[in-house]
Scaffold this motif. Structure first.
Motif, mmCIF file in Angstrom:
data_model
loop_
_atom_site.group_PDB
_atom_site.id
_atom_site.type_symbol
_atom_site.label_atom_id
_atom_site.label_comp_id
_atom_site.label_asym_id
_atom_site.label_seq_id
_atom_site.Cartn_x
_atom_site.Cartn_y
_atom_site.Cartn_z
ATOM 1 N N ALA A 109 31.032 23.832 49.364
ATOM 2 C CA ALA A 109 29.616 23.637 49.060
ATOM 3 C C ALA A 109 28.917 24.942 48.686
ATOM 4 O O ALA A 109 27.774 24.910 48.262
ATOM 5 C CB ALA A 109 28.926 23.004 50.259
ATOM 6 N N GLN A 110 29.569 26.091 48.850
ATOM 7 C CA GLN A 110 28.910 27.359 48.564
ATOM 8 C C GLN A 110 28.694 27.514 47.065
ATOM 9 O O GLN A 110 29.581 27.276 46.249
ATOM 10 C CB GLN A 110 29.730 28.531 49.103
ATOM 11 N N ASP A 111 27.505 27.915 46.732
ATOM 12 C CA ASP A 111 27.107 28.098 45.356
ATOM 13 C C ASP A 111 27.782 29.348 44.782
ATOM 14 O O ASP A 111 27.806 30.394 45.434
ATOM 15 C CB ASP A 111 25.585 28.249 45.318
ATOM 16 N N PRO A 112 28.341 29.292 43.589
ATOM 17 C CA PRO A 112 28.979 30.481 43.004
ATOM 18 C C PRO A 112 27.999 31.644 42.839
ATOM 19 O O PRO A 112 28.377 32.799 42.980
ATOM 20 C CB PRO A 112 29.492 30.003 41.652
ATOM 21 N N LEU A 113 26.740 31.342 42.559
ATOM 22 C CA LEU A 113 25.749 32.402 42.416
ATOM 23 C C LEU A 113 25.481 33.088 43.752
ATOM 24 O O LEU A 113 25.370 34.317 43.823
ATOM 25 C CB LEU A 113 24.448 31.833 41.840
ATOM 26 N N ALA A 114 25.447 32.304 44.844
ATOM 27 C CA ALA A 114 25.262 32.884 46.173
ATOM 28 C C ALA A 114 26.474 33.728 46.564
ATOM 29 O O ALA A 114 26.334 34.786 47.181
ATOM 30 C CB ALA A 114 25.037 31.783 47.203
ATOM 31 N N SER A 115 27.659 33.271 46.182
ATOM 32 C CA SER A 115 28.876 34.039 46.448
ATOM 33 C C SER A 115 28.854 35.372 45.689
ATOM 34 O O SER A 115 29.232 36.406 46.228
ATOM 35 C CB SER A 115 30.098 33.222 46.041
ATOM 36 N N PHE A 116 28.399 35.338 44.443
ATOM 37 C CA PHE A 116 28.292 36.557 43.651
ATOM 38 C C PHE A 116 27.303 37.527 44.283
ATOM 39 O O PHE A 116 27.576 38.729 44.392
ATOM 40 C CB PHE A 116 27.872 36.214 42.217
ATOM 41 N N ALA A 117 26.159 37.023 44.724
ATOM 42 C CA ALA A 117 25.139 37.879 45.344
ATOM 43 C C ALA A 117 25.663 38.499 46.634
ATOM 44 O O ALA A 117 25.443 39.677 46.907
ATOM 45 C CB ALA A 117 23.875 37.072 45.612
ATOM 46 N N SER A 118 26.379 37.705 47.432
ATOM 47 C CA SER A 118 26.948 38.231 48.679
ATOM 48 C C SER A 118 27.981 39.318 48.398
ATOM 49 O O SER A 118 27.997 40.361 49.055
ATOM 50 C CB SER A 118 27.581 37.082 49.465
ATOM 51 N N ASN A 119 28.822 39.091 47.407
ATOM 52 C CA ASN A 119 29.840 40.072 47.035
ATOM 53 C C ASN A 119 29.194 41.355 46.527
ATOM 54 O O ASN A 119 29.615 42.462 46.870
ATOM 55 C CB ASN A 119 30.758 39.471 45.971
ATOM 56 N N LEU A 120 28.149 41.212 45.722
ATOM 57 C CA LEU A 120 27.443 42.377 45.203
ATOM 58 C C LEU A 120 26.795 43.173 46.334
ATOM 59 O O LEU A 120 26.879 44.404 46.365
ATOM 60 C CB LEU A 120 26.387 41.935 44.186
ATOM 61 N N ASN A 121 26.182 42.483 47.297
ATOM 62 C CA ASN A 121 25.576 43.165 48.446
ATOM 63 C C ASN A 121 26.608 43.940 49.247
ATOM 64 O O ASN A 121 26.357 45.072 49.678
ATOM 65 C CB ASN A 121 24.857 42.166 49.351
ATOM 66 N N GLN A 122 27.782 43.348 49.448
ATOM 67 C CA GLN A 122 28.835 44.033 50.204
ATOM 68 C C GLN A 122 29.298 45.288 49.478
ATOM 69 O O GLN A 122 29.535 46.327 50.107
ATOM 70 C CB GLN A 122 30.007 43.084 50.444
ATOM 71 N N GLN A 123 29.429 45.206 48.169
ATOM 72 C CA GLN A 123 29.874 46.375 47.413
ATOM 73 C C GLN A 123 28.827 47.486 47.422
ATOM 74 O O GLN A 123 29.167 48.666 47.534
ATOM 75 C CB GLN A 123 30.218 45.978 45.982
#
Length: 140
Positions: A65-79
């Motif tokens: 159910a996780q949105d790909p855009l939310a996943s991208f934002a989370s990955n960007l924040n971690q980096q």
């Protein structure tokens, strides 16, 4: 006469009857997980159990159910946070090997001392007083 005939028939049945024979019962498990079951039953038992499972897996639903855009934002924040922490460590300790000395980072006091076994890093939490010592061995 009828009674005599019935008694004679019963006597003949008992006299000519053979003794009963039986065999031992042998337990054979069906599930191979329970020690000794047929390994070909494994796939069928697993698919049967999965078909009967009516409880949904909450971890599977959250990942799907996780949105790909939310996943991208989370990955960007971690980096970004990883790059920021790398720059903070480089500005505090410098480039290359960790230099001996005493450093203060937030609530932590870090003492770096060289020794015979390698570099010893002692981290002290000033708020609780807890200490952790890490020894980085010398490389040959």
């Amino acid at each position: 006469m009828k009674l005599t005939f019935t008694l004679a028939l019963l006597f003949l049945l008992f006299a000519s009857g053979q003794s009963a024979r039986a065999q031992d019962f042998v337990y054979e498990p069906k599930n191979p997980s329970f020690g000794g079951g047929n390994t070909f039953n494994y796939a069928w038992l697993l698919s049967s159990a999965q078909a009967q499972n009516t409880i949904p897996d909450p971890a599977a639903n959250s990942a799907a159910a996780q949105d790909p855009l939310a996943s991208f934002a989370s990955n960007l924040n971690q980096q970004v946070l990883a790059q920021l922490s790398n720059r903070l460590i480089a500005s505090q300790f410098g480039q290359g090997a960790i230099r001996p000395g005493s450093y203060t980072v937030g609530n932590y006091q870090i003492q770096v001392t060289p020794g015979a076994n390698g570099i010893s890093v002692q981290v002290t939490d000033n708020s609780t007083g807890n200490q952790t010592t890490i020894t980085i061995p010398n490389t040959p």
